[in-house]
Design an enzyme around this catalytic site. Structure first.
Site, short mmCIF file in Angstrom:
data_model
loop_
_atom_site.label_atom_id
_atom_site.label_comp_id
_atom_site.label_asym_id
_atom_site.label_seq_id
_atom_site.Cartn_x
_atom_site.Cartn_y
_atom_site.Cartn_z
N HIS A 45 -7.90 -3.75 4.13
CA HIS A 45 -7.15 -2.92 3.18
C HIS A 45 -7.60 -3.06 1.74
O HIS A 45 -7.06 -2.38 0.87
CB HIS A 45 -5.66 -3.26 3.23
CG HIS A 45 -4.97 -2.76 4.45
ND1 HIS A 45 -4.45 -1.49 4.55
CD2 HIS A 45 -4.72 -3.35 5.64
CE1 HIS A 45 -3.90 -1.33 5.74
NE2 HIS A 45 -4.06 -2.44 6.43
N LYS B 262 4.59 3.94 -7.25
CA LYS B 262 3.77 3.01 -6.46
C LYS B 262 3.91 1.64 -7.10
O LYS B 262 4.46 1.52 -8.19
CB LYS B 262 2.31 3.45 -6.44
CG LYS B 262 1.76 3.80 -7.83
CD LYS B 262 0.32 4.31 -7.79
CE LYS B 262 0.20 5.73 -7.34
NZ LYS B 262 -0.43 5.87 -6.04
N ARG B 263 3.41 0.60 -6.42
CA ARG B 263 3.41 -0.71 -7.05
C ARG B 263 2.73 -0.63 -8.42
O ARG B 263 1.79 0.16 -8.61
CB ARG B 263 2.65 -1.72 -6.17
CG ARG B 263 3.40 -2.10 -4.92
CD ARG B 263 4.63 -2.90 -5.22
NE ARG B 263 4.28 -4.22 -5.69
CZ ARG B 263 4.85 -5.35 -5.28
NH1 ARG B 263 5.82 -5.31 -4.37
NH2 ARG B 263 4.47 -6.51 -5.76
N LYS C 246 -4.19 0.65 -10.45
CA LYS C 246 -3.53 1.93 -10.20
C LYS C 246 -3.33 2.72 -11.50
O LYS C 246 -3.01 3.90 -11.48
CB LYS C 246 -2.20 1.71 -9.49
CG LYS C 246 -2.35 1.25 -8.03
CD LYS C 246 -0.97 1.00 -7.40
CE LYS C 246 -1.06 0.51 -5.97
NZ LYS C 246 -1.24 1.59 -4.98
N THR D 67 -1.30 6.17 0.45
CA THR D 67 -0.54 7.03 1.36
C THR D 67 0.52 7.82 0.59
O THR D 67 0.94 8.88 1.04
CB THR D 67 0.16 6.21 2.47
OG1 THR D 67 0.87 5.12 1.87
CG2 THR D 67 -0.85 5.68 3.47
N LYS E 179 1.98 11.79 1.03
CA LYS E 179 3.38 12.20 1.09
C LYS E 179 3.66 13.30 0.08
O LYS E 179 4.34 14.29 0.36
CB LYS E 179 4.31 11.01 0.79
CG LYS E 179 4.19 9.85 1.75
CD LYS E 179 4.91 8.60 1.18
CE LYS E 179 4.48 7.35 1.91
NZ LYS E 179 4.89 6.11 1.19
C1 LIG Z 1 4.17 5.21 0.48
C2 LIG Z 1 4.76 4.07 -0.22
C3 LIG Z 1 3.94 3.18 -0.91
C4 LIG Z 1 2.44 3.36 -1.04
O1 LIG Z 1 2.19 4.16 -2.16
P1 LIG Z 1 0.71 4.29 -2.78
O2 LIG Z 1 0.89 5.37 -3.80
O3 LIG Z 1 -0.16 4.73 -1.66
O4 LIG Z 1 0.36 2.99 -3.35
C5 LIG Z 1 4.52 2.12 -1.57
N1 LIG Z 1 5.86 1.93 -1.55
C6 LIG Z 1 6.68 2.79 -0.90
C7 LIG Z 1 8.14 2.54 -0.93
C8 LIG Z 1 6.16 3.87 -0.21
O5 LIG Z 1 6.99 4.70 0.44
#
Ligand SMILES: *Cc1c(COP(=O)(O)O)cnc(C)c1O
Length: 841
Positions: free
Chosen positions: A388, A579-580, A585, A687, A691
Site C-alpha cells: 500500500h 481524507k487523513r 496529501k 479510494t 467515491k
Molecule cells: C474512503 C475513505 C478514506 C480513504 O480516503 P482517501 O481519499 O483515498 O485517502 C479514508 N477514510 C474514510 C472514512 C473513508 O471513507
C-alpha cells in the site's frame, strides 16, 4: 454461508487439544431452518420481541439506542435465515482468508437492510411503532477499526466478496477502542477515546468455544523426533488466548453470507489466586491487563510504523490466531496440509500480517512435521501480499533484537529463509555486496532490522500494487531487485469501492434517478451506469441530477452549522477535501490556494467570483505535529475568511471535526468538486477519489494513484488535471533550490506565504505557522511550491466551468456514468481470477 460453528459444516470436539485449542470434527448436515418473517407486521413484532426479551425494555422506556439494538437483532436473525437459504456447500472447494489489522466498517444497519432487501419493510415496521428509522440509524456507533483508506478497502472487499459469493473469512482484531474521536478546540485537535462497544454490539456472535493459545518470548530448544530428525521446540515465556467474535457479512440480495472473524485477547488465567489471596489484589490481575492490552486500542499510526512492542504483539496475535484457525479447519476437512494451497488463499493486507510467513512455516514444520521444502512450497503457494505504500518512512521494519526477544523461533526461521534466498541468488551469478544488501531480509544500515515488505514478498505467490502507477513504481523502485528475480510475481489490482454503500445507501436519490433512467439492472450490474451517458446533455435529466445534489447539499449545510456554527450557502460550489491529514496529501496546498483566492477577491472585489465553499475533514495521527498544525491553519483561515465582509457570499471555509465513514457518507453526495491533489507518485491509489467521482463530483487532481485511471475512464474533458507527474516530481527533486525558485517566480504564492508567516491568521501568535511556511521555503519535500501556479490555473478553470451549468452537469453525469469500473466487485473478481484462483459464482 456464514460459518461452520453457527449453522452447518463443522462441529467441535468438547475436549480441547493440549494447547487449549478446540479440536475439529467433520461436518454435520445443515441445521433445519427456523425462519423469521420478512413482511412489515412480522418485522414489527420481531423488533418488539427483541426490545422486550433481548433488551428488557418496553416501547415506553426505549431510547433510540434500544430501538437500534432491537432492530439490529431482528435483522441479524434474518441474516441467519439468508445464510441457511443460500444453500452454499458446507465445504467449498476453496476459501479466501483476508488478513487485515484494520477494518474501517462504519455503521452496518443500512448495509444489512439494503442487502437483505428490507429497507422499506423496516422503515414501515418502525413507523407503525411511531419510531423514525433515520433516528434509529443515527444511534448506531461507527465501527472504526481502522485509520483510513487501507481499513476502508478491507471493509469494501468483505462486502464485495459476500456479494460475489466468494467463500471468505475476514480476520482482524476486535479493538475495544477504535480510531479516536477528534475534537477541535480553537482548531487544535484533541483525541478522545472512542467506545463503540460501550453498549454492546448487536451484530456479532461471541464464540467462546473458538479460542487459541498465542505465545510470546522464551527460548528455542531442540529434541530428537522418533525418526531421528532434530526438531525445534519453542518454549514461550508467556501465553494469551485469542477468542473469536463473528460478524456476518451479507452480500447483495442476500445470496451469500461470510464472516468477519475478529479476535479478542484474553489472559490464559483471569486472576492469580495465590496473589489475590495474599492481599495483592492489583498484582493478581496484572498479567490479565497485559494480555488484554493487545486488543485494547487501534494504533492511530497512519503510514508511519508505531515502532512499539505492543504493535508487534498485535500483529503476531491476530496473524497467529487466524492461521491456527484456518489450519485447523483445513486439517478437519482435508486432512493433509500439503493440499492447503488448493483450498485456501491467504491475502495479507499490507505487511502488518507479514509475520504469517514464518508463522505458517513454524506451524507446518514444528507442529505438523512437514519438511522445510514442503512447508515452503505450501507457504509460497497460499500467501499473497498487497503493498500500500512505497514511502520509506512507512515501510515496516522491526528491530532484530525485538523480534528475537518476542518471537525467537520466528527470527530463526526468518534467518533461514534469508540464507536460502541469498544462497539461491549467489549460486547462479556473482553479485556485489551492495546488491546483496538490497536483496536481504535484514536491513543492516539502520541497526539490524527485519524488512517486512521483503519478507512478505518472498513468502507470497503474488504481490500486488493498488493502481497501475503504483504497481509500476513497485517494479521500478523499492521492489526492483526482488522483482528482477521473478518478474511474474508483481501484479496490479486497482482498488475499488462497494457501490452498495457508496452509491445505493449513501445516495438514494441519485440511485433512484439512475434506476429510472437505465433500469433496475443497474443495482446488480454497475456497468449499466454507462447508459446514463445518453442523458448527459438532456436538460431535464441535468435538472434532476442537480436537484438530487442540491438536496444533499442542503442536508450537509445543516450538518456544517450544527458541528461548526458556520453558515454555508447550498447554492455555492462545494469544494471538498476529505481524507487523513498528511503532508503528501497536500491539504496545505489547498489552504494556500484558499488564502490566495481570499487575497485575490479582496484585491478585485468587483469581479464576478463564483461562490465557493471549501470543506475540509480529516484526522491527524496524534504525534504528527505538522499535520495537526495544518488542521489549525485551516481553522484559523476559516475564522478570518468567514468573518470578512469583503468576501462574504463568495468564499466560505469550514473544517468539519471527526471525519468518519458516516461523515463521508454525508459529504460525498453533496460534493461538487473532489480534491485529489497528492504529490504524484505518493498516493498508492486513493479510494475517496472513486467515491466522489461515482457520485458525480468533478475531480481536481494530480496524475497520481488511481486518479490516472479515473481520468482514463471519465475522459480528460471531465476532470481537472494539474501539476507534475511522477517523473516530473523525481526530476524536480533532483534540482535543489526548486522551492526558492518557485516562490520567487510566483508573486501570488509568495503573498499567500507572507500573509501566513506574518501572523495574518494568528494575530495573537504571529509565529504559529512558521514551521509550515519554513518547511515550504527551505525544503518542500512534497513540492507544493512547484505545483502551486498550475493548481491555481486549474482552480480558475473550475470557476469557469461552474459558471457554465450545462457543461458542468454534463461532466458530472459522465463521471457517474463512467466510473463503474471502480466497483470493488470488479477488483474482487480480478483477485479471484488472477491471485486466489477461486471460483466466483
Ligand atoms: C474512503 C475513505 C478514506 C480513504 O480516503 P482517501 O481519499 O483515498 O485517502 C479514508 N477514510 C474514510 C472514512 C473513508 O471513507
Amino acid at each position: 454461508m456464514l460459518n461452520e460453528s453457527l449453522l452447518a459444516g463443522y462441529r467441535r470436539d468438547d475436549t480441547p487439544n493440549d494447547d487449549g485449542a478446540p479440536a475439529w470434527k467433520p461436518p454435520l448436515p445443515p441445521a433445519p431452518a427456523v425462519s423469521a418473517g420478512t413482511d412489515v407486521e412480522a418485522m414489527r413484532d420481531a423488533i418488539l420481541a427483541k426490545l422486550a426479551y433481548a433488551l428488557g425494555k418496553s416501547p415506553a422506556t426505549a431510547r433510540g439506542r434500544d430501538w437500534y439494538a432491537a432492530t439490529a437483532l431482528a435483522l441479524r436473525d434474518r441474516v441467519v435465515d439468508a445464510c441457511l437459504a443460500s444453500g452454499a456447500e458446507a465445504v467449498p472447494p476453496k476459501r479466501v482468508y483476508y488478513l487485515s489489522l484494520e477494518f474501517l466498517i462504519g455503521r452496518l444497519l443500512s448495509d444489512m437492510m439494503g442487502n437483505l432487501g428490507l429497507a422499506a419493510t423496516v422503515k414501515a415496521a418502525l413507523g407503525q411503532l411511531g419510531v423514525d428509522l433515520d433516528a434509529v440509524a443515527e444511534a448506531e456507533p461507527d465501527a472504526a477499526l481502522g485509520n483510513g483508506g487501507l481499513g476502508r478497502l478491507a471493509a469494501c472487499f468483505m462486502e464485495s466478496m459476500a456479494s460475489l459469493a466468494i467463500p471468505a473469512y475476514g480476520y482482524g482484531i476486535r479493538y475495544d477502542h477504535g480510531l479516536f474521536r477528534q475534537e477541535l478546540h480553537d482548531g487544535v485537535q484533541r483525541e478522545v477515546p472512542e467506545s463503540w462497544l460501550a453498549e454492546g454490539n448487536p451484530w456479532e456472535f461471541e464464540r467462546p468455544d473458538v479460542a487459541y493459545a498465542i505465545s510470546f518470548g522464551g527460548d528455542v530448544g531442540m529434541t530428537m523426533g522418533p525418526d531421528g530428525a532434530i526438531r525445534r521446540v519453542w518454549r514461550p515465556a508467556e501465553t494469551v488466548r485469542a477468542v473469536a467474535y463473528d460478524t456476518p457479512v451479507i452480500g447483495w440480495r442476500a445470496k451469500h453470507v461470510n464472516a468477519l472473524r475478529l479476535w479478542q485477547a484474553r489472559a490464559a488465567e483471569p486472576v492469580d489466586l495465590a496473589l489475590f489471596n495474599g492481599g495483592d489484589h492489583v498484582g493478581a490481575v496484572a498479567a490479565r491487563a497485559r494480555a488484554e492490552a493487545i486488543s485494547r486500542v487501534l494504533y492511530p499510526s497512519d503510514g508511519t510504523p508505531a515502532g512499539q512492542e505492543l504493535r508487534l504483539r498485535q500483529e503476531y496475535f491476530f496473524t497467529a490466531a487466524s492461521l491456527q484457525d484456518l489450519v485447523a479447519r483445513h486439517v478437519a476437512e482435508r486432512g493433509d496440509l500439503r493440499s492447503l494451497p488448493d483450498h485456501a488463499a491467504i491475502q495479507l493486507n499490507d505487511t502488518h500480517p507479514a509475520i504469517a510467513v514464518p508463522e505458517l512455516m513454524r506451524l507446518l514444520v514444528d507442529e505438523h512435521g512437514l519438511s522445510w521444502e514442503d512447508a515452503w512450497h505450501v507457504t509460497t503457494h497460499t500467501l499473497s501480499y498487497t503493498n500500500h505504500t512505497l514511502m520509506p518512512e512507512a515501510l515496516e521494519t522491526w528491530p532484530v533484537e525485538l523480534m528475537e526477544r518476542l518471537l525467537p523461533r520466528h527470527m530463526q526461521i526468518i534467518y533461514l529463509i534469508n540464507w536460502m534466498h541469498l544462497e539461491q541468488i549467489t549460486k547462479h551469478r556473482k553479485i556485489g555486496a551492495e546488491e546483496l544488501a538490497t536483496l536481504s531480509l535484514i536491513d543492516e544500515e539502520h541497526g539490524k532490522r527485519v524488512r517486512m515488505g521483503h519478507l512478505a514478498f518472498l513468502g507470497a505467490r503474488r504481490v500486488n500494487g493498488v493502481s497501475a502507477l503504483h504497481t509500476e513504481l513497485m517494479r521500478t523502485t523499492v521492489f526492483k531487485p526482488l522483482h528482477l528475480l521473478d518478474t511474474d510475481r508483481i501484479v496490479n489490482k486497482t482498488n475499488g469501492i462497494t457501490f452498495r454503500r457508496w452509491l445505493h445507501n449513501a445516495n438514494p436519490g441519485l440511485t433512484a434517478l439512475a434506476v429510472e433512467a437505465v433500469g433496475e439492472g443497474v443495482l446488480d450490474d454497475p456497468t449499466r451506469l454507462a447508459g446514463l451517458a445518453a442523458f448527459a446533455d438532456d436538460a431535464g435529466f441535468q435538472a434532476r441530477f442537480a436537484a438530487v445534489r442540491r438536496e444533499r447539499k442542503e442536508a450537509l449545510t445543516r450538518v456544517v452549522r450544527e458541528r461548526t456554527g458556520i453558515a454555508v450557502d447550498p447554492a455555492a460550489l462545494f469544494d471538498v477535501q476529505i481524507k487523513r491529514i498528511h503532508e503528501y496529501k497536500r491539504q496545505l496546498l489547498n489552504i494556500l490556494e484558499t488564502v490566495a483566492l481570499y487575497q485575490a477577491i479582496k484585491a478585485e472585489p468587483g469581479r464576478d467570483w463564483p461562490a465557493r465553499v471549501k470543506l475540509f475533514a480529516g484526522k491527524a495521527a496524534p504525534s504528527y505535529h505538522q499535520a495537526k498544525l495544518i488542521i489549525r491553519l485551516a481553522s484559523d483561515v476559516a475564522k478570518r475568511v468567514n468573518a470578512d465582509p469583503d468576501v462574504a457570499g463568495r468564499l466560505t471555509v469550514a473544517f468539519l471535526p471527526n471525519y468518519s465513514v458516516s461523515l463521508a457518507e454525508a459529504m460525498i453526495p453533496a460534493a461538487d468538486l473532489s480534491e485529489q491533489i497528492s504529490t504524484a507518485g505518493l498516493e498508492a491509489s486513493g479510494t475517496g477519489n472513486m467515491k466522489l467521482a461515482l457520485n458525480g463530483a468533478l475531480t481536481i487532481g494530480t496524475l497520481d494513484g488511481a486518479n490516472i485511471e479515473i481520468r482514463d475512464h471519465v475522459g480528460a474533458d471531465n476532470i481537472f488535471i494539474f501539476g507534475l507527474d511522477a517523473a516530473g516530481v523525481e526530476r524536480t527533486k533532483a534540482e535543489p533550490g526548486y522551492a526558492a525558485r518557485a516562490i520567487a517566480a510566483s508573486p501570488r504564492l509568495k503573498a499567500a506565504l507572507d500573509l501566513i508567516a506574518s501572523g495574518g491568521f494568528s494575530p495573537a501568535e504571529p509565529g504559529r505557522f512558521l514551521p509550515l511556511v519554513d518547511e515550504l521555503r527551505h525544503g518542500d519535500r512534497f513540492l507544493l511550491t512547484a505545483d502551486f501556479d498550475d493548481y491555481w490555473r486549474a482552480q480558475r478553470e473550475v470557476d469557469a466551468a461552474w459558471c457554465r451549468p450545462r457543461t458542468w452537469w454534463r461532466s458530472a453525469i459522465l463521471n457517474t456514468a463512467r466510473t463503474a469500473w471502480f466497483s470493488s466487485d470488479r477488483t474482487m473478481r480480478e483477485y479471484a481470477d488472477d491471485i486466489w484462483r477461486v471460483r466466483v459464482a
